[in-house]
Design a protein around this motif. Sequence first.
Motif, short mmCIF file in Angstrom:
data_model
loop_
_atom_site.label_atom_id
_atom_site.label_comp_id
_atom_site.label_asym_id
_atom_site.label_seq_id
_atom_site.Cartn_x
_atom_site.Cartn_y
_atom_site.Cartn_z
N VAL A 50 36.71 29.95 5.89
CA VAL A 50 35.65 29.05 6.35
C VAL A 50 35.24 29.50 7.75
O VAL A 50 36.11 29.73 8.60
CB VAL A 50 36.13 27.58 6.37
CG1 VAL A 50 35.07 26.66 6.93
CG2 VAL A 50 36.56 27.14 4.99
N ALA A 51 33.95 29.63 7.98
CA ALA A 51 33.45 30.07 9.28
C ALA A 51 33.81 29.07 10.38
O ALA A 51 33.95 27.87 10.13
CB ALA A 51 31.93 30.23 9.23
N GLY A 52 33.97 29.57 11.59
CA GLY A 52 34.26 28.72 12.73
C GLY A 52 33.09 27.80 13.05
O GLY A 52 31.95 28.05 12.64
N PHE A 53 33.37 26.74 13.81
CA PHE A 53 32.33 25.79 14.18
C PHE A 53 32.74 25.05 15.45
O PHE A 53 33.91 25.07 15.84
CB PHE A 53 32.05 24.79 13.05
CG PHE A 53 33.21 23.88 12.72
CD1 PHE A 53 33.28 22.60 13.24
CD2 PHE A 53 34.22 24.32 11.87
CE1 PHE A 53 34.34 21.76 12.93
CE2 PHE A 53 35.29 23.48 11.55
CZ PHE A 53 35.34 22.20 12.08
N SER A 54 31.78 24.42 16.08
CA SER A 54 32.04 23.60 17.27
C SER A 54 31.82 22.15 16.89
O SER A 54 30.96 21.83 16.07
CB SER A 54 31.09 23.97 18.41
OG SER A 54 31.38 25.27 18.85
N GLN A 55 32.60 21.28 17.51
CA GLN A 55 32.50 19.85 17.22
C GLN A 55 32.34 19.10 18.53
O GLN A 55 33.24 19.05 19.35
CB GLN A 55 33.74 19.38 16.47
CG GLN A 55 33.60 17.98 15.96
CD GLN A 55 34.78 17.57 15.11
OE1 GLN A 55 35.91 17.96 15.39
NE2 GLN A 55 34.53 16.76 14.12
N ALA A 56 31.15 18.52 18.72
CA ALA A 56 30.83 17.79 19.95
C ALA A 56 31.70 16.55 20.07
O ALA A 56 32.34 16.11 19.12
CB ALA A 56 29.35 17.41 19.94
N LYS A 57 31.67 15.97 21.27
CA LYS A 57 32.45 14.76 21.52
C LYS A 57 31.97 13.62 20.61
O LYS A 57 30.81 13.56 20.22
CB LYS A 57 32.34 14.36 22.99
CG LYS A 57 30.93 14.22 23.49
CD LYS A 57 30.89 14.08 24.99
CE LYS A 57 29.45 14.09 25.45
NZ LYS A 57 29.32 14.12 26.87
N ASN A 58 32.91 12.75 20.24
CA ASN A 58 32.65 11.60 19.37
C ASN A 58 31.86 12.01 18.14
O ASN A 58 30.81 11.45 17.84
CB ASN A 58 31.90 10.50 20.14
CG ASN A 58 32.76 9.91 21.22
OD1 ASN A 58 33.95 9.65 21.02
ND2 ASN A 58 32.18 9.71 22.39
N ASN A 59 32.39 12.98 17.39
CA ASN A 59 31.67 13.57 16.27
C ASN A 59 32.55 13.60 15.03
O ASN A 59 33.77 13.69 15.12
CB ASN A 59 31.24 14.98 16.65
CG ASN A 59 30.41 15.66 15.60
OD1 ASN A 59 30.97 16.21 14.66
ND2 ASN A 59 29.11 15.62 15.76
N MET A 60 31.91 13.54 13.86
CA MET A 60 32.60 13.69 12.58
C MET A 60 31.94 14.83 11.82
O MET A 60 30.72 14.89 11.73
CB MET A 60 32.53 12.40 11.77
CG MET A 60 33.46 12.36 10.57
SD MET A 60 32.84 13.08 9.05
CE MET A 60 31.53 12.00 8.63
N THR A 61 32.74 15.74 11.29
CA THR A 61 32.26 16.88 10.52
C THR A 61 33.00 16.91 9.19
O THR A 61 34.19 16.63 9.14
CB THR A 61 32.52 18.20 11.28
OG1 THR A 61 31.90 18.12 12.56
CG2 THR A 61 32.01 19.40 10.53
N THR A 62 32.30 17.27 8.12
CA THR A 62 32.94 17.43 6.82
C THR A 62 32.90 18.89 6.43
O THR A 62 31.84 19.52 6.45
CB THR A 62 32.23 16.58 5.75
OG1 THR A 62 32.29 15.21 6.12
CG2 THR A 62 32.90 16.75 4.40
N LEU A 63 34.07 19.44 6.10
CA LEU A 63 34.17 20.82 5.64
C LEU A 63 34.17 20.83 4.12
O LEU A 63 34.93 20.11 3.49
CB LEU A 63 35.46 21.46 6.15
CG LEU A 63 35.68 21.52 7.65
CD1 LEU A 63 37.04 22.12 7.96
CD2 LEU A 63 34.57 22.32 8.31
N LYS A 64 33.31 21.65 3.55
CA LYS A 64 33.25 21.83 2.10
C LYS A 64 33.94 23.14 1.78
O LYS A 64 33.50 24.20 2.25
CB LYS A 64 31.79 21.85 1.63
CG LYS A 64 31.63 22.04 0.15
CD LYS A 64 30.15 22.06 -0.21
CE LYS A 64 29.94 22.35 -1.67
NZ LYS A 64 28.51 22.44 -2.01
#
Length: 185
Positions: A90-104
Amino acid sequence: MLILVVIFSVSFAVFYIWFDPKLPFFHLQSFSFRHFNVTVKTDGTYLNVATLTRIEVRNHNGKLTYHYGGSDVEVSAGQDKGIELGSTHVAGFSQAKNNMTTLKIETKNNQLVEDGVGPRLMSRYKNKDIVVNVEIRTTVGVEWKGWRIKALRVNIVCGGVTLKTLNRDMPKCTINLLKWINNHG
């Protein structure tokens, strides 16, 4: 030497109070089989499987951004991660403050398994008693206003639960970095 220890301790305390750092939270949001087939041939028993996993990643920090490097993901079945269901990157990513990300995460595998294992897996699959595991090996770095702290290697372990359990709960994952456990979320 004592003065250096005191300066480091005070600096760490100020950092902790100012930033109130929190580890990211990982949850196994969903897991499904796109394809699951056991075939018995004259040369052995084959497992042909494709999976789709969704991992929810939350950053509860109000001042810090997380940077994740490329991640190697392995999906397996069984209590001891005995049967590989596939792996991917899975490629790298950045996650900003107070954030939710879903990885597929999608994986496929076609492999030869022991003759007795195939029918047991198919039975557990049909009854939703198959235990699934997802392991993610990545690096995590932290940033605040352009200042980056070097990324550390971490392992995130999700699962150890049956498909029946996944229909009721969204299990938390464990972050293995100095044996820290993600217990809040």
